[in-house]
Design an enzyme around this catalytic site. Structure first.
Site, PDB file in Angstrom:
ATOM      1  N   CYS A  12       0.862  -1.184   0.000  1.00 21.68           N
ATOM      2  CA  CYS A  12       0.000   0.000   0.000  1.00 21.68           C
ATOM      3  C   CYS A  12       0.899   1.235   0.000  1.00 21.68           C
ATOM      4  CB  CYS A  12      -0.840   0.002   1.274  1.00 21.68           C
ATOM      5  SG  CYS A  12       0.207   0.045   2.741  1.00 21.68           S
ATOM      6  N   HIS A  39       5.557  -5.202   8.597  1.00 19.00           N
ATOM      7  CA  HIS A  39       5.392  -6.577   9.075  1.00 19.00           C
ATOM      8  C   HIS A  39       5.596  -7.573   7.944  1.00 19.00           C
ATOM      9  CE1 HIS A  39       3.231  -4.885  12.786  1.00 19.00           C
ATOM     10  NE2 HIS A  39       4.443  -5.283  13.096  1.00 19.00           N
ATOM     11  N   HIS A  71       3.555   1.493  11.292  1.00 18.65           N
ATOM     12  CA  HIS A  71       2.362   1.331  12.127  1.00 18.65           C
ATOM     13  C   HIS A  71       2.390   2.224  13.361  1.00 18.65           C
ATOM     14  CE1 HIS A  71       5.288  -1.995  12.459  1.00 18.65           C
ATOM     15  NE2 HIS A  71       5.311  -1.612  13.700  1.00 18.65           N
ATOM     16  N   HIS A 121      -0.926  -5.590  19.351  1.00 19.06           N
ATOM     17  CA  HIS A 121      -0.364  -5.211  18.057  1.00 19.06           C
ATOM     18  C   HIS A 121       0.255  -3.818  18.195  1.00 19.06           C
ATOM     19  CE1 HIS A 121      -0.111  -3.773  13.926  1.00 19.06           C
ATOM     20  NE2 HIS A 121      -0.151  -5.043  13.562  1.00 19.06           N
ATOM     21  N   GLU A 123       0.503  -1.232  16.383  1.00 23.23           N
ATOM     22  CA  GLU A 123      -0.329  -0.080  15.992  1.00 23.23           C
ATOM     23  C   GLU A 123      -1.326   0.253  17.102  1.00 23.23           C
ATOM     24  OE1 GLU A 123      -2.605  -0.442  12.317  1.00 23.23           O
ATOM     25  OE2 GLU A 123      -3.869   1.218  12.958  1.00 23.23           O
ATOM     26  N   ASN A 217      -2.942  -7.262   8.715  1.00 26.07           N
ATOM     27  CA  ASN A 217      -3.856  -7.169   7.571  1.00 26.07           C
ATOM     28  C   ASN A 217      -3.783  -8.422   6.703  1.00 26.07           C
ATOM     29  OD1 ASN A 217      -2.393  -6.394   4.845  1.00 26.07           O
ATOM     30  ND2 ASN A 217      -1.291  -5.371   6.492  1.00 26.07           N
TER      31      ASN A 217
HETATM   32 FE1  F3S Z   1      -0.938   0.821   4.492  1.00 26.48          FE
HETATM   33 FE2  F3S Z   1      -1.227   2.925   5.941  1.00 26.48          FE
HETATM   34 FE3  F3S Z   1      -3.274   1.481   5.329  1.00 26.48          FE
HETATM   35  S1  F3S Z   1       0.433   1.473   6.079  1.00 26.48           S
HETATM   36  S2  F3S Z   1      -2.488  -0.584   5.197  1.00 26.48           S
HETATM   37  S3  F3S Z   1      -2.053   2.669   3.895  1.00 26.48           S
HETATM   38  S4  F3S Z   1      -2.892   2.430   7.278  1.00 26.48           S
END
Ligand code: F3S
Length: 278
Positions: A12, A39, A71, A121, A123, A217
């Site tokens: 992402c 991660h 995070h 976690h 975050e 995720n």
């Molecule tokens: Fe990536 Fe930020 Fe979302 S690290 S998964 S865009 S919260």
């Protein structure tokens, strides 16, 4: 065997940004990240080969720059690092930072902050440090229903949660207060990856989810595909694939978490092709 790769899978923008920032900093001096930058153990190993160390806490820093990972971290980490004479590079994803800001504001305005997330976690631990001493972490609606009543409640969530879970917790909290403020802090990239994983899971016989076992995720994608009723396997690298998983399968799906690099996705697709041909 046909191989279908999810439309949205892999890095992402927050993860890409963190990697770019760290590589740029490493070009001009020693850099160490507080905990893994992202991660994904394979990416972290590559960074270590490039000279970026991963340390557990500030006491292990050896001068130069310390990096706050994508995070995030507690509000006081940057101050403590600067007090120790270290330069600080904040690679917190802007969307995580936004969730931290909401949590901090709610606490300042007198709301008891409820954080929907995986306790422990990084975050969530970081979010809790922004959310004031009254903050509480809940994993699901059941835990929310067990909370005592409060005059005012504020809800934020870990960026990798699902909308269904956020809805369920918000609805449970309505029974616990007369005033509830909810911030949907699920990130768009997460939501897109979850939807794409579900789209693929509905059309294949087996799904391979690629990504770190420590990636929230990625684990969520595995859960979503499993819940969709399709056989699902989570791997970090192509060599973990077992040909037996694909015998008599006509279509295999591939998806990947937001911290999974393209080279690992490509490696898995290539290995699946070879298994299909064999
Ligand atoms: Fe990536 Fe930020 Fe979302 S690290 S998964 S865009 S919260």
């Amino acid at each position: 065997m046909e191989i279908i790769v999810a439309r949205h899978a892999g890095f992402c923008f927050g993860v890409k940004r963190a990697l770019d920032l760290v590589r740029e900093a490493a070009a001009s001096g020693p850099v160490q990240t507080i905990g893994p930058l992202i991660h994904n153990p394979q990416v972290v190993a590559r960074l270590e080969q490039e000279g970026v160390r991963t340390i557990a806490d500030l006491s292990q820093a050896q001068g130069g720059t310390v990096v706050i990972p994508s995070h995030g971290a507690g509000a006081d980490l940057a101050e403590r690092a600067e007090a120790a004479g270290l330069a600080v590079l904040d690679a917190t994803c802007p969307l995580v930072a936004e969730a931290q800001t909401h949590a901090g504001r709610l606490a300042q305005e007198g709301y008891r902050v409820v954080i929907l997330g995986d306790p422990g976690h990084p975050e969530v631990v970081g979010l809790a440090r922004h959310a004031g001493p009254q903050a509480v972490v809940v994993e699901d609606a059941g835990a929310a229903l067990a909370l005592p009543r409060a005059e005012r409640l504020g809800l934020v969530c870990q960026t990798t949660q699902t909308l269904d879970r956020l809805r369920a917790v918000a609805s449970a909290l309505l029974e616990k207060t007369a005033e509830l403020r909810v911030f949907n802090t699920i990130c768009g990239a997460t939501a897109q990856r979850q939807q794409s994983a579900l789209d693929v899971a509905r059309t294949v016989d087996v799904v391979v989810v690629v990504g770190g076992r420590n990636s929230a995720n990625t684990n969520r994608l595995t859960q979503i595909c499993t819940d969709a009723g399709v056989e699902t396997h989570h791997v970090e690298t192509p060599d973990e694939l077992d040909a037996a998983w694909f015998s008599a399968k006509r279509r295999a799906g591939v998806t990947a978490g937001a911290s999974t690099p393209q080279w690992l996705i490509d490696g898995v697709v290539e290995a699946l092709r070879r298994i299909g041909e064999a």
